[in-house]
Design a protein around this motif. Structure first.
Motif, short mmCIF file in Angstrom:
data_model
loop_
_atom_site.label_atom_id
_atom_site.label_comp_id
_atom_site.label_asym_id
_atom_site.label_seq_id
_atom_site.Cartn_x
_atom_site.Cartn_y
_atom_site.Cartn_z
N CYS A 136 24.98 -18.62 56.33
CA CYS A 136 25.56 -18.32 55.01
C CYS A 136 24.73 -18.95 53.89
N ILE A 137 24.04 -20.05 54.16
CA ILE A 137 23.21 -20.69 53.12
C ILE A 137 22.04 -19.79 52.78
N GLN A 175 21.43 -17.80 49.17
CA GLN A 175 20.21 -17.96 48.37
C GLN A 175 19.55 -16.61 48.11
N ASN A 176 19.42 -15.81 49.16
CA ASN A 176 18.80 -14.49 49.02
C ASN A 176 19.60 -13.61 48.06
N ALA A 177 20.92 -13.56 48.28
CA ALA A 177 21.77 -12.67 47.49
C ALA A 177 21.78 -13.05 46.01
N HIS A 189 28.39 -16.23 47.15
CA HIS A 189 27.90 -15.37 48.23
C HIS A 189 28.09 -16.06 49.58
N CYS A 190 27.83 -17.35 49.62
CA CYS A 190 27.96 -18.13 50.86
C CYS A 190 29.42 -18.12 51.35
N ILE A 191 30.35 -18.28 50.44
CA ILE A 191 31.76 -18.30 50.81
C ILE A 191 32.21 -16.94 51.35
N VAL A 192 31.83 -15.88 50.66
CA VAL A 192 32.21 -14.54 51.13
C VAL A 192 31.60 -14.27 52.50
N TYR A 193 30.32 -14.61 52.66
CA TYR A 193 29.64 -14.42 53.95
C TYR A 193 30.37 -15.21 55.04
N GLY A 194 30.70 -16.47 54.75
CA GLY A 194 31.38 -17.31 55.73
C GLY A 194 32.74 -16.76 56.12
N LEU A 195 33.49 -16.28 55.14
CA LEU A 195 34.80 -15.69 55.44
C LEU A 195 34.66 -14.44 56.30
N ILE A 200 35.53 -13.14 60.90
CA ILE A 200 36.06 -11.93 61.54
C ILE A 200 34.92 -11.01 62.02
N HIS A 201 33.72 -11.59 62.12
CA HIS A 201 32.54 -10.92 62.66
C HIS A 201 32.15 -9.66 61.86
N CYS A 202 32.32 -9.71 60.55
CA CYS A 202 31.96 -8.57 59.69
C CYS A 202 30.93 -8.95 58.64
N GLN A 203 30.30 -10.12 58.75
CA GLN A 203 29.32 -10.56 57.75
C GLN A 203 28.11 -9.63 57.70
N TRP A 204 27.82 -8.98 58.79
CA TRP A 204 26.66 -8.09 58.85
C TRP A 204 26.80 -6.93 57.87
N ILE A 205 28.01 -6.50 57.57
CA ILE A 205 28.21 -5.41 56.61
C ILE A 205 27.77 -5.87 55.22
N TYR A 206 28.18 -7.07 54.85
CA TYR A 206 27.83 -7.64 53.54
C TYR A 206 26.32 -7.86 53.44
#
Length: 137
Positions: free
Chosen positions: A34-35, A39-41, A54-60, A64-70
């Motif tokens: 998420c770090i 940074q990239n986002a 961005h890090c918080i949203v990615y972590g959340l 639920i294993h959906c970070q790849w969509i973001y």
């Protein structure tokens, strides 16, 4: 951004599987992705949203294993911004199966274009970006 479809897309400055050439970024990305994503986002967003948000949203989403969509949405935005090809396969496929490699490659790409993702968005790079050796004729 206008895209000229008459020209061949630029190439990525770093290969997909070499972790962007930075051992430190590679370790951070594999342990706390998420770090690196944040940074990239922030750079791709041109500072409209912070690294932390961005890090918080990615972590959340990761819980639920959906970070790849973001993250695939941001890879697509980065590619469009710099005219990069969709390789080695589709953006979502890359982030679903090889997320850390994709994040490292994106981080390295931003650095090679004169940005410093670890410092956050400070505006467009002031120095001329480095040209990858593969683009020099």
């Amino acid at each position: 951004m206008n895209v000229d479809y008459g020209h061949r897309p630029q190439q990525w400055s770093h290969g997909f599987c070499n972790c962007g050439g930075s051992f430190c970024t590679c370790c951070i990305t594999w342990c706390i992705p998420c770090i690196t994503f944040g940074q990239n986002a922030e750079i791709v967003d041109e500072g409209r949203n912070s690294c932390l948000s961005h890090c918080i949203v990615y972590g959340l989403l990761w819980t639920i294993h959906c970070q790849w969509i973001y993250s695939c949405m941001y890879r697509q935005r980065l590619r469009e911004k710099f005219g990069l090809p969709e390789e080695p396969c589709g953006d979502c496929c890359v982030h679903f199966f090889c997320g850390p490699f994709a994040l490292c490659q994106e981080h390295a790409e931003l650095k090679s274009r004169g940005f410093n993702p670890s410092k956050g968005w400070t505006g467009p790079p002031t120095a001329a970006p480095q040209v990858p050796p593969s683009m020099i004729k």
